[in-house]
Design an enzyme around this catalytic site. Structure first.
Site, short mmCIF file in Angstrom:
data_model
loop_
_atom_site.label_atom_id
_atom_site.label_comp_id
_atom_site.label_asym_id
_atom_site.label_seq_id
_atom_site.Cartn_x
_atom_site.Cartn_y
_atom_site.Cartn_z
N GLU A 193 0.83 -1.21 0.00
CA GLU A 193 0.00 0.00 0.00
C GLU A 193 0.86 1.26 0.00
OE1 GLU A 193 -3.72 2.09 0.30
OE2 GLU A 193 -3.48 -0.09 0.25
N PHE A 220 0.49 -14.00 -0.61
CA PHE A 220 1.68 -14.42 0.13
C PHE A 220 2.18 -15.73 -0.48
CE2 PHE A 220 -1.61 -12.82 3.19
CZ PHE A 220 -1.21 -11.49 3.12
N ARG A 271 5.73 -17.02 -0.12
CA ARG A 271 6.84 -17.71 0.54
C ARG A 271 7.06 -17.07 1.90
NH1 ARG A 271 9.62 -20.61 -2.17
NH2 ARG A 271 9.41 -19.50 -4.13
#
Length: 138
Positions: free
Chosen positions: A64, A90, A92
């Site tokens: 962001e 997400f 890893r």
């Protein structure tokens, strides 16, 4: 919108880099241009969730901030930007080292922008990918 980089605006962003959320997590700006923003964040205990990996919210917040700064630099003095959607995947787990986030434009128009932010670990492997839509407020 902005064909030239507003150096005053970039100086202001760099001067305020130690404040706010970004400053709180230790975000350091490595590159700021209208077409690309790169930041690094050292991974510490304050960024980890109970399992010892970087909290997913950290990735979302980094995406962001990177997209918002990049979009604001591109828009220049012609208005302000606000985030209206953030979708971060997400990929890893990261437990230590440094995260590097690179934001690049997907779309930049009169009323909105879309930025892609790739976040990698020290090994160069992608840990998360965010897509942030911004509204241009005139």
């Amino acid at each position: 919108m902005s064909e030239t980089v507003d150096n005053e605006f970039i100086t202001m962003i760099r001067a305020g880099a130690g404040a706010g959320f970004g400053g709180g997590i230790g975000m350091e700006y490595l590159e700021i241009t209208p077409d690309r923003v790169v930041v690094s964040v050292a991974v510490g205990p304050h960024l980890l969730q109970p399992y010892g990996i970087v909290h997913g919210g950290v990735y979302c917040a980094i995406a962001e901030e990177v997209a918002s700064v990049a979009g604001a630099v591109w828009l220049g003095g012609e208005g302000k930007v606000v985030g209206v959607n953030n979708s971060t995947d997400f990929l890893r787990a990261v437990t230590e080292g440094t995260l590097t986030a690179t934001g690049t434009p997907v779309h930049r128009g009169r009323t909105q922008q879309l930025w892609r932010v790739e976040i990698t670990g020290d090994d160069g492997r992608t840990a998360a990918v965010g897509q942030v839509r911004l509204a241009n407020l005139q």
